[in-house]
Design a protein around this motif. Structure first.
Motif, short mmCIF file in Angstrom:
data_model
loop_
_atom_site.label_atom_id
_atom_site.label_comp_id
_atom_site.label_asym_id
_atom_site.label_seq_id
_atom_site.Cartn_x
_atom_site.Cartn_y
_atom_site.Cartn_z
N ARG A 69 20.76 -4.23 9.14
CA ARG A 69 20.37 -4.47 7.74
C ARG A 69 19.42 -5.65 7.70
NH1 ARG A 69 25.21 -4.26 3.40
NH2 ARG A 69 23.43 -4.34 2.02
N LEU A 70 18.42 -5.56 6.86
CA LEU A 70 17.47 -6.65 6.65
C LEU A 70 17.90 -7.46 5.43
CD1 LEU A 70 14.72 -8.00 7.32
CD2 LEU A 70 13.68 -6.33 5.77
N HIS A 71 17.94 -8.77 5.59
CA HIS A 71 18.32 -9.68 4.52
C HIS A 71 17.13 -10.58 4.21
CE1 HIS A 71 22.50 -8.48 5.18
NE2 HIS A 71 22.23 -8.58 6.47
N ILE A 72 16.78 -10.67 2.93
CA ILE A 72 15.61 -11.44 2.51
C ILE A 72 16.06 -12.47 1.48
CG2 ILE A 72 13.32 -11.35 1.47
CD1 ILE A 72 13.27 -8.36 2.30
N THR A 84 18.72 -4.78 2.47
CA THR A 84 18.39 -3.36 2.54
C THR A 84 19.65 -2.55 2.81
OG1 THR A 84 17.96 -3.41 4.92
CG2 THR A 84 16.09 -3.86 3.46
N ALA A 85 19.54 -1.27 2.61
CA ALA A 85 20.63 -0.36 2.96
C ALA A 85 20.75 -0.34 4.49
CB ALA A 85 20.33 1.04 2.44
N PRO A 86 21.96 -0.22 5.01
CA PRO A 86 22.11 -0.19 6.47
C PRO A 86 21.50 1.06 7.07
CG PRO A 86 24.21 0.18 5.39
CD PRO A 86 23.23 -0.12 4.32
N GLN A 87 20.89 0.90 8.24
CA GLN A 87 20.35 2.03 8.99
C GLN A 87 20.93 2.01 10.39
OE1 GLN A 87 16.02 1.82 8.83
NE2 GLN A 87 16.06 3.61 7.53
N ASP A 88 21.27 3.19 10.90
CA ASP A 88 21.82 3.30 12.24
C ASP A 88 20.70 3.45 13.26
OD1 ASP A 88 24.32 3.13 11.18
OD2 ASP A 88 24.78 5.26 11.35
N GLN A 113 25.88 -4.47 13.20
CA GLN A 113 27.26 -4.02 13.15
C GLN A 113 27.43 -2.87 14.13
OE1 GLN A 113 28.41 -2.39 9.38
NE2 GLN A 113 30.57 -2.31 9.92
N LYS A 114 28.44 -2.97 14.96
CA LYS A 114 28.71 -1.91 15.93
C LYS A 114 29.40 -0.74 15.22
CE LYS A 114 30.28 -1.43 20.62
NZ LYS A 114 30.85 -2.13 21.77
#
Length: 116
Positions: A69-72, A84-88, A113-114
């Motif tokens: 996830r990207l945090h700004i 952002t929404a999490p992406q695998d 996150q694993k």
């Protein structure tokens, strides 16, 4: 006589160490004698900030899936910070994460996150 008294404890300690088996003096190891394998995990991420736009590319070279996830954090108090929404990112995959502030960007980071 006095010299013998001062050397007696040292001599006893050296004799005791020499009598110990080799395994007792070495560091404890895993059952097969090899050090434990490191658990390799985590995508490598590159972030770039251009004006108020942020882009992050995360490449996962490992087998385990990494949810990124990207945090700004925006510089102005009235500008909302975004996540952002999490992406695998599965094995050998590169994902692109984007976001923006209305004006200036204070900081950006990517969380991992694993996925089990």
């Amino acid at each position: 006589m006095r010299l013998f008294r001062s050397l007696a404890p040292v001599t006893a300690a050296v004799a005791l160490v020499l009598c110990l088996p080799y395994d007792a003096m070495s560091h404890p190891r895993a059952g097969d004698g090899k050090p434990p394998a490191r658990n390799l995990f985590g995508a490598a991420c590159r972030t770039s900030v251009q004006d108020s736009h942020v882009v992050a590319y995360c490449h996962n070279p490992y087998v385990d899936t990494d949810r990124v996830r990207l945090h700004i954090e925006c510089a102005r108090w009235w500008d909302l910070d975004t996540d952002t929404a999490p992406q695998d990112a599965v094995a050998a995959m590169t994902v692109r994460l984007t976001g923006r502030c209305w004006q200036d960007v204070a900081s950006v980071w990517v969380s991992h996150q694993k996925v089990r």
